[in-house]
Write a protein that holds these residues in place. Structure first.
Motif, mmCIF file in Angstrom:
data_model
loop_
_atom_site.group_PDB
_atom_site.id
_atom_site.type_symbol
_atom_site.label_atom_id
_atom_site.label_comp_id
_atom_site.label_asym_id
_atom_site.label_seq_id
_atom_site.Cartn_x
_atom_site.Cartn_y
_atom_site.Cartn_z
ATOM 1 N N LEU A 9 -7.112 -35.490 -20.555
ATOM 2 C CA LEU A 9 -7.738 -36.468 -20.022
ATOM 3 C C LEU A 9 -9.136 -36.741 -20.216
ATOM 4 O O LEU A 9 -9.926 -35.722 -20.474
ATOM 5 N N GLU A 46 -2.497 -47.853 -23.433
ATOM 6 C CA GLU A 46 -3.382 -47.161 -24.046
ATOM 7 C C GLU A 46 -4.197 -46.063 -23.383
ATOM 8 O O GLU A 46 -4.300 -46.158 -22.270
ATOM 9 N N PHE A 47 -4.465 -44.991 -23.943
ATOM 10 C CA PHE A 47 -5.193 -43.657 -23.398
ATOM 11 C C PHE A 47 -6.017 -43.159 -24.202
ATOM 12 O O PHE A 47 -5.945 -43.034 -25.232
ATOM 13 N N THR A 48 -7.001 -42.497 -23.631
ATOM 14 C CA THR A 48 -8.103 -41.757 -23.956
ATOM 15 C C THR A 48 -7.922 -40.389 -23.524
ATOM 16 O O THR A 48 -7.733 -40.313 -22.426
ATOM 17 N N ALA A 49 -7.647 -39.555 -23.912
ATOM 18 C CA ALA A 49 -7.666 -38.154 -23.524
ATOM 19 C C ALA A 49 -8.231 -36.889 -24.269
ATOM 20 O O ALA A 49 -8.750 -36.817 -25.402
ATOM 21 N N GLN A 62 -7.125 -40.566 -29.012
ATOM 22 C CA GLN A 62 -6.663 -41.801 -28.484
ATOM 23 C C GLN A 62 -5.344 -41.989 -29.096
ATOM 24 O O GLN A 62 -5.051 -41.656 -30.052
ATOM 25 N N CYS A 168 -6.585 -43.172 -13.787
ATOM 26 C CA CYS A 168 -6.989 -41.642 -14.242
ATOM 27 C C CYS A 168 -6.083 -40.724 -13.700
ATOM 28 O O CYS A 168 -6.006 -40.751 -12.529
ATOM 29 N N ILE A 181 -6.487 -37.813 -18.576
ATOM 30 C CA ILE A 181 -6.274 -38.779 -19.092
ATOM 31 C C ILE A 181 -6.706 -40.055 -18.405
ATOM 32 O O ILE A 181 -6.415 -40.158 -17.309
ATOM 33 N N SER A 182 -7.386 -40.785 -19.273
ATOM 34 C CA SER A 182 -7.653 -42.153 -18.829
ATOM 35 C C SER A 182 -6.612 -43.174 -19.286
ATOM 36 O O SER A 182 -6.563 -43.292 -20.470
ATOM 37 N N ILE A 183 -6.310 -44.142 -18.514
ATOM 38 C CA ILE A 183 -5.173 -44.836 -19.033
ATOM 39 C C ILE A 183 -5.861 -46.497 -18.871
ATOM 40 O O ILE A 183 -6.437 -46.921 -17.853
ATOM 41 N N TYR A 186 -2.528 -51.426 -19.643
ATOM 42 C CA TYR A 186 -0.890 -51.321 -18.910
ATOM 43 C C TYR A 186 -0.174 -52.426 -19.245
ATOM 44 O O TYR A 186 -0.655 -53.700 -18.458
#
Length: 213
Positions: A9, A46-49, A62, A168, A181-183, A186
């Motif tokens: 995350l 899509e996520f940034t982790a 990502q 998140c 993790i940030s989402i 969607y």
């Protein structure tokens, strides 16, 4: 990073207001979110982790997550995985190796950012406060394990009040290890064939397949 590929995350700052420590209200919010997630599959995000040891970042990536029921796939620049509901294929692009396994329930929990959909129902207390994240009004629900042997000791889910979907998810394993993790972006009710959740060697002919089942 195989077991935490999509639970890594990126911590985003939130401005807390007054806490509402009402377990029933917190779990009612999670009930609504769980219903919304289950009704919107198949979906893509899509996520940034990132993973952290305390405040020290250990790694980040990502990528894109696709889910259809219990099936999911993840694609990022250096790793990918496919889970068809029974078998997991994990690709390390740098080593060109694919591990094939049958994950345990504990491993599946560690891989799935939507694990709280069922997790919160047993063995966790819940509290809730109102915050803002990315200029959105949100519920922030914190789950604490009632048993010290639980794999996940604490989880924080930040939920957009308008969509009732998570923005998140933060998870603590042990005393000092956080997975965050940030989402983003969607997309619900997508059309995915079951074939998309299976590894196909012909698409990666240079890889070595290692079956550890």
């Amino acid at each position: 990073m195989r077991n935490i590929l999509i639970l890594i995350l990126s911590l985003l700052m939130a401005a807390p207001s007054h806490a509402a420590k009402n377990t029933d209200n917190a779990k009612a919010v999670l009930d609504r979110t769980a219903k919304q997630i289950k009704s919107s599959t198949p979906f893509e995000v899509e996520f940034t982790a990132s993973t952290f040891s305390g405040t020290q970042e250990q790694g980040s990536l990502q990528g894109t997550l696709r889910m259809k029921g219990k099936k999911f796939s993840i694609a990022s620049s250096n790793m990918a995985c496919w889970y068809d509901g029974q078998t997991l294929w994990s690709l390390n692009k740098s080593s060109e190796e694919v591990n094939v396994s049958t994950p345990s329930d504990k491993e599946k929990q560690s891989m799935n950012p939507y694990m709280f959909v069922d997790l919160y129902k047993n063995g966790y207390s819940a509290s809730m406060k109102q915050v803002q994240l990315r200029n959105k009004d949100c519920h922030e629900v914190t789950l604490h394990a009632s048993n010290a042997k639980k794999e996940v000791q604490e989880m924080i889910i930040t939920i957009d009040k308008q969509t009732m979907l998570p923005l998140c998810v933060r998870m603590r394993q042990g005393s000092n290890r956080w997975i965050r993790i940030s989402i983003f972006q969607y997309k619900s009710h997508m059309k995915f064939s079951d074939d998309m959740f299976t590894f196909h060697h012909k698409d990666f002919p240079q890889t070595t397949v290692i079956d550890i089942r």
